[in-house]
Motif scaffolding. Structure first.
Motif, PDB file in Angstrom:
ATOM      1  N   SER A 114     -10.606  17.636 -26.891  1.00  0.00           N
ATOM      2  CA  SER A 114     -11.890  18.229 -26.512  1.00  0.00           C
ATOM      3  C   SER A 114     -11.677  19.630 -25.961  1.00  0.00           C
ATOM      4  O   SER A 114     -10.631  19.936 -25.373  1.00  0.00           O
ATOM      5  N   GLU A 132      -8.873  15.066 -19.872  1.00  0.00           N
ATOM      6  CA  GLU A 132      -8.640  15.300 -21.306  1.00  0.00           C
ATOM      7  C   GLU A 132      -7.890  14.145 -21.971  1.00  0.00           C
ATOM      8  O   GLU A 132      -8.151  13.818 -23.139  1.00  0.00           O
ATOM      9  N   ASP A 147     -10.277  11.270 -22.505  1.00  0.00           N
ATOM     10  CA  ASP A 147     -11.142  11.651 -23.617  1.00  0.00           C
ATOM     11  C   ASP A 147     -10.428  11.387 -24.951  1.00  0.00           C
ATOM     12  O   ASP A 147     -11.018  10.838 -25.889  1.00  0.00           O
ATOM     13  N   VAL A 172     -16.320  11.928 -20.210  1.00  0.00           N
ATOM     14  CA  VAL A 172     -15.284  11.149 -20.891  1.00  0.00           C
ATOM     15  C   VAL A 172     -15.909   9.991 -21.654  1.00  0.00           C
ATOM     16  O   VAL A 172     -15.573   9.724 -22.812  1.00  0.00           O
ATOM     17  N   SER A 230     -17.290  10.740 -25.053  1.00  0.00           N
ATOM     18  CA  SER A 230     -16.404  11.363 -26.032  1.00  0.00           C
ATOM     19  C   SER A 230     -16.360  10.628 -27.364  1.00  0.00           C
ATOM     20  O   SER A 230     -16.180  11.245 -28.407  1.00  0.00           O
ATOM     21  N   TYR A 244     -16.930  13.389 -30.233  1.00  0.00           N
ATOM     22  CA  TYR A 244     -15.667  13.954 -30.708  1.00  0.00           C
ATOM     23  C   TYR A 244     -15.787  14.642 -32.068  1.00  0.00           C
ATOM     24  O   TYR A 244     -15.016  15.543 -32.389  1.00  0.00           O
TER      25      TYR A 244
END
Length: 198
Positions: A71, A80, A83, A127, A130, A134
């Motif tokens: 991301s 991250e 995610d 998160v 995601s 995505y």
């Protein structure tokens, strides 16, 4: 990197503060995402939580592209990796690890930088979204300018300028999310943007 090295087929994302303790632990990709850092000294050699994939992660380049990379919504540290785990799950991959006896790392002590999201802000709401976002947030939305590249003896150094591709919000959004002044100043200095609060 693929322009310079078109034939590489494996990427490993690695926290700079982790040092491998056992050289039987091979740095390689396989048919599944591989979480390399199962245990580390900072967590007393215990897995912090069962679905952790942070620290170091090996992915084939085809998998990385299929996941749309990482991301672009996280700056600093934190969030991250979780995610990425949602991306892996959303694309029906399962990740694996080497045995605990060799997947051990020492974490170098250092003062932590500013978190991507303060703990009282909307990190987890981002998160948790995601697996829905995505496809629009990642390699296909990354904007950057390569400033310079150097071929060094053990690695190739790329210096890039990342453009901020997120939607801007007024300062009041940050204040409404209870961001402290230090975090707001850090964000302003780097032209960061604010996402909606949870």
């Amino acid at each position: 990197a693929k322009i310079v090295f078109p034939n590489f087929d494996c990427v490993i994302f690695h926290d700079v503060d982790l040092l491998l303790e056992d050289d039987r632990h091979l740095y390689m990709c396989s048919s599944k995402p591989r979480h390399l850092t199962t245990l580390d000294s900072n967590n007393r050699y215990k897995l912090l939580y069962p679905n952790l994939i942070g620290g170091a992660l090996a992915l084939s380049t085809s998998m990385f592209e299929d996941l749309n990379g990482y991301s672009n919504r996280y700056y600093g540290w934190g969030g991250e990796d979780d995610d990425m785990r949602y991306r892996i799950t959303a694309r029906n991959y399962t990740y694996h690890r080497f045995d605990d006896s060799i997947s051990r790392y020492s974490m170098m002590y250092h003062k932590k930088g500013v978190q991507s999201f303060p703990t009282n802000w909307g990190a987890w709401s981002q998160v948790l979204k995601s697996n829905e976002t995505y496809g629009k947030d990642g390699l296909n939305s990354l904007e950057f300018k390569l400033e310079t590249m150097e071929l060094r003896p053990l690695y190739t150094w790329f210096y890039s300028f990342l453009k901020n591709t997120l939607t801007y919000f007024e300062d009041k959004i940050g204040k409404a999310c209870n961001l402290n002044s230090k975090t707001l100043d850090f964000a302003k200095e780097r032209n960061f943007t604010f996402l909606e609060c949870a």
